[in-house]
Design a protein around this motif. Structure first.
Motif, PDB file in Angstrom:
ATOM      1  N   UNK A  57      65.818  48.647  74.109  1.00  0.00           N
ATOM      2  CA  UNK A  57      65.002  47.839  73.197  1.00  0.00           C
ATOM      3  C   UNK A  57      64.473  48.723  72.077  1.00  0.00           C
ATOM      4  N   UNK A  58      63.752  48.099  71.154  1.00  0.00           N
ATOM      5  CA  UNK A  58      63.165  48.867  70.070  1.00  0.00           C
ATOM      6  C   UNK A  58      62.837  48.020  68.869  1.00  0.00           C
ATOM      7  N   UNK A  59      62.492  48.706  67.797  1.00  0.00           N
ATOM      8  CA  UNK A  59      62.083  48.044  66.565  1.00  0.00           C
ATOM      9  C   UNK A  59      63.317  47.749  65.718  1.00  0.00           C
ATOM     10  N   UNK A  60      63.562  46.457  65.482  1.00  0.00           N
ATOM     11  CA  UNK A  60      64.700  46.069  64.643  1.00  0.00           C
ATOM     12  C   UNK A  60      64.432  46.488  63.194  1.00  0.00           C
ATOM     13  N   UNK A  61      65.440  46.349  62.349  1.00  0.00           N
ATOM     14  CA  UNK A  61      65.340  46.781  60.950  1.00  0.00           C
ATOM     15  C   UNK A  61      64.147  46.144  60.251  1.00  0.00           C
ATOM     16  N   UNK A  62      63.327  46.994  59.640  1.00  0.00           N
ATOM     17  CA  UNK A  62      62.109  46.516  58.965  1.00  0.00           C
ATOM     18  C   UNK A  62      61.810  47.448  57.791  1.00  0.00           C
ATOM     19  N   UNK A  66      56.127  53.639  50.162  1.00  0.00           N
ATOM     20  CA  UNK A  66      55.046  54.571  49.811  1.00  0.00           C
ATOM     21  C   UNK A  66      54.253  55.022  51.040  1.00  0.00           C
ATOM     22  N   UNK A  67      54.968  55.599  52.003  1.00  0.00           N
ATOM     23  CA  UNK A  67      54.328  56.106  53.203  1.00  0.00           C
ATOM     24  C   UNK A  67      55.138  57.276  53.745  1.00  0.00           C
ATOM     25  N   UNK A  68      54.436  58.312  54.236  1.00  0.00           N
ATOM     26  CA  UNK A  68      55.061  59.423  54.937  1.00  0.00           C
ATOM     27  C   UNK A  68      54.909  59.139  56.437  1.00  0.00           C
ATOM     28  N   UNK A  69      56.032  58.994  57.134  1.00  0.00           N
ATOM     29  CA  UNK A  69      56.025  58.577  58.533  1.00  0.00           C
ATOM     30  C   UNK A  69      56.587  59.713  59.387  1.00  0.00           C
ATOM     31  N   UNK A  70      55.760  60.221  60.290  1.00  0.00           N
ATOM     32  CA  UNK A  70      56.163  61.314  61.182  1.00  0.00           C
ATOM     33  C   UNK A  70      56.215  60.778  62.604  1.00  0.00           C
ATOM     34  N   UNK A  71      57.333  61.012  63.278  1.00  0.00           N
ATOM     35  CA  UNK A  71      57.523  60.533  64.651  1.00  0.00           C
ATOM     36  C   UNK A  71      57.661  61.729  65.584  1.00  0.00           C
ATOM     37  N   UNK A  72      56.905  61.703  66.674  1.00  0.00           N
ATOM     38  CA  UNK A  72      56.909  62.807  67.643  1.00  0.00           C
ATOM     39  C   UNK A  72      57.172  62.227  69.028  1.00  0.00           C
ATOM     40  N   UNK A  73      58.317  62.580  69.616  1.00  0.00           N
ATOM     41  CA  UNK A  73      58.710  62.051  70.920  1.00  0.00           C
ATOM     42  C   UNK A  73      58.211  62.970  72.028  1.00  0.00           C
ATOM     43  N   UNK A  74      57.639  62.356  73.066  1.00  0.00           N
ATOM     44  CA  UNK A  74      57.127  63.101  74.217  1.00  0.00           C
ATOM     45  C   UNK A  74      58.073  63.022  75.418  1.00  0.00           C
ATOM     46  N   UNK A  81      67.918  54.793  62.412  1.00  0.00           N
ATOM     47  CA  UNK A  81      68.920  54.452  61.405  1.00  0.00           C
ATOM     48  C   UNK A  81      68.200  53.845  60.210  1.00  0.00           C
ATOM     49  N   UNK A  82      68.619  54.197  58.983  1.00  0.00           N
ATOM     50  CA  UNK A  82      67.950  53.615  57.821  1.00  0.00           C
ATOM     51  C   UNK A  82      68.933  53.260  56.720  1.00  0.00           C
ATOM     52  N   UNK A 108      64.418  51.593  64.942  1.00  0.00           N
ATOM     53  CA  UNK A 108      64.166  52.625  65.943  1.00  0.00           C
ATOM     54  C   UNK A 108      64.401  52.020  67.317  1.00  0.00           C
ATOM     55  N   UNK A 109      65.327  52.598  68.060  1.00  0.00           N
ATOM     56  CA  UNK A 109      65.715  52.031  69.358  1.00  0.00           C
ATOM     57  C   UNK A 109      65.654  53.082  70.454  1.00  0.00           C
ATOM     58  N   UNK A 110      65.352  52.632  71.664  1.00  0.00           N
ATOM     59  CA  UNK A 110      65.380  53.508  72.831  1.00  0.00           C
ATOM     60  C   UNK A 110      66.826  53.874  73.139  1.00  0.00           C
ATOM     61  N   UNK A 111      67.099  55.169  73.224  1.00  0.00           N
ATOM     62  CA  UNK A 111      68.463  55.670  73.448  1.00  0.00           C
ATOM     63  C   UNK A 111      68.565  56.330  74.814  1.00  0.00           C
ATOM     64  N   UNK A 112      68.094  55.658  75.864  1.00  0.00           N
ATOM     65  CA  UNK A 112      68.045  56.329  77.166  1.00  0.00           C
ATOM     66  C   UNK A 112      69.198  55.957  78.079  1.00  0.00           C
ATOM     67  N   UNK A 113      70.071  55.041  77.654  1.00  0.00           N
ATOM     68  CA  UNK A 113      71.168  54.644  78.528  1.00  0.00           C
ATOM     69  C   UNK A 113      72.119  55.829  78.744  1.00  0.00           C
ATOM     70  N   UNK A 114      72.371  56.136  79.969  1.00  0.00           N
ATOM     71  CA  UNK A 114      73.333  57.180  80.259  1.00  0.00           C
ATOM     72  C   UNK A 114      73.877  56.999  81.673  1.00  0.00           C
ATOM     73  N   UNK A 115      74.965  57.629  81.976  1.00  0.00           N
ATOM     74  CA  UNK A 115      75.609  57.456  83.271  1.00  0.00           C
ATOM     75  C   UNK A 115      75.368  58.696  84.114  1.00  0.00           C
ATOM     76  N   UNK A 116      74.875  58.492  85.321  1.00  0.00           N
ATOM     77  CA  UNK A 116      74.664  59.596  86.251  1.00  0.00           C
ATOM     78  C   UNK A 116      75.236  59.186  87.602  1.00  0.00           C
ATOM     79  N   UNK A 117      76.182  59.947  88.120  1.00  0.00           N
ATOM     80  CA  UNK A 117      76.771  59.635  89.414  1.00  0.00           C
ATOM     81  C   UNK A 117      77.479  58.298  89.433  1.00  0.00           C
ATOM     82  N   UNK A 118      78.013  57.897  88.274  1.00  0.00           N
ATOM     83  CA  UNK A 118      78.786  56.668  88.226  1.00  0.00           C
ATOM     84  C   UNK A 118      77.956  55.427  87.955  1.00  0.00           C
TER      85      UNK A 118
END
Length: 253
Positions: A57-62, A66-74, A81-82, A108-118
């Motif tokens: 899931x995530x934020x669709x195109x919007x 006139x803004x400086x946007x800083x993103x910090x992932x924890x 994509x822009x 901005x979308x969650x990119x957590x899909x991955x394959x582990x052990x099939x």
């Protein structure tokens, strides 16, 4: 500026909250339909959103302008994509800035899909998104990202995103405001850092717990707004991460 020294502690539970099926977002300032005329900014900082987004899931195109946007992932990773053709995956230890300028569309979308052990494995992405105003409107949109994990491992406050002249050669990424800088510190229990001195500071604790000299314990999600002060020590009581905005101007009322 004729400012009176002040330290204003804001607790995590006091924040505005937006919780929907795929998003758990906490807002330090007025945002979206959450409006409080007395809580719209501090210094040059207008947005400090603490977001958790579910997998897939995530934020669709919007749009932004006139803004400086800083993103910090924890934790986890976020795909950006822009409309200027920039694509990037933001993950812990990667500094990212988008200048909206004359206008930009992004998602901005969650990119957590991955394959582990099939099988499929997923995890939420936890990130803080911060908006500061540029010192000049109508600039060309832009994007920058840079890996700074090594600098963070050395300890202390690291200038992650800055427009301050003194950081011209050592900040990870540049923002289009010569009066503002974002510092980050990762600390183990017992480690401490000293805050810079500035007319306006904003300290946010997105992970772990710390003590602030003169103010006591701060937990996850707590923030402090400093006016005409600085130099206090922040000490980790457990593994922690802090985000510190140093600002030498404010937005005209």
């Amino acid at each position: 500026m004729n400012l009176q020294p002040a330290i204003d502690v804001r607790r995590a539970a006091e924040r505005f909250s937006t919780k929907i099926d795929w998003l758990d977002s906490k807002h330090s300032f007025s945002f979206g339909h959450h409006r409080d005329p007395g809580n719209t900014r501090h210094g040059l900082l207008l947005v400090n959103n603490d977001d958790i987004v579910k997998p897939g899931a995530g934020f669709e195109t919007h749009p932004h302008q006139d803004m400086e946007i800083v993103t910090w992932v924890l934790r986890g990773s976020l795909v950006h994509q822009d409309s200027q053709g920039h694509n990037g995956v933001i993950y812990p230890g990667l500094a990212q800035r988008m200048s909206a300028g004359t206008g930009i569309l992004h998602s901005e979308k969650n990119d957590s899909w991955r394959v582990e052990g099939g099988g499929e494995h997923t995890e939420p992405v936890h990130f803080v998104q911060m908006w500061v105003v540029p010192d000049e409107t109508g600039i060309a949109p832009g994007y920058e990202q840079l890996e700074i994990d090594d600098e963070l491992l050395r300890g202390g406050l690291v200038a992650v995103a800055s427009g301050l002249p003194e950081h011209q050669d050592n900040s990870a990424i540049r923002i289009k405001n010569k009066y503002a800088a974002l510092h980050v510190a990762r600390m183990q229990a017992g480690e401490s850092v000293e805050l810079p001195e500035a007319p306006f500071l904003h300290l946010f604790v997105p992970r772990g717990g710390v003590t602030l000299e003169g103010a006591g314990a701060l937990g996850e999600g707590d923030a402090v707004r400093f006016t005409a002060t600085g130099g206090q020590r922040v000490t980790a009581t457990e593994p922690a991460e802090i985000l510190v905005w140093e600002m030498h101007a404010t937005i005209a009322a």
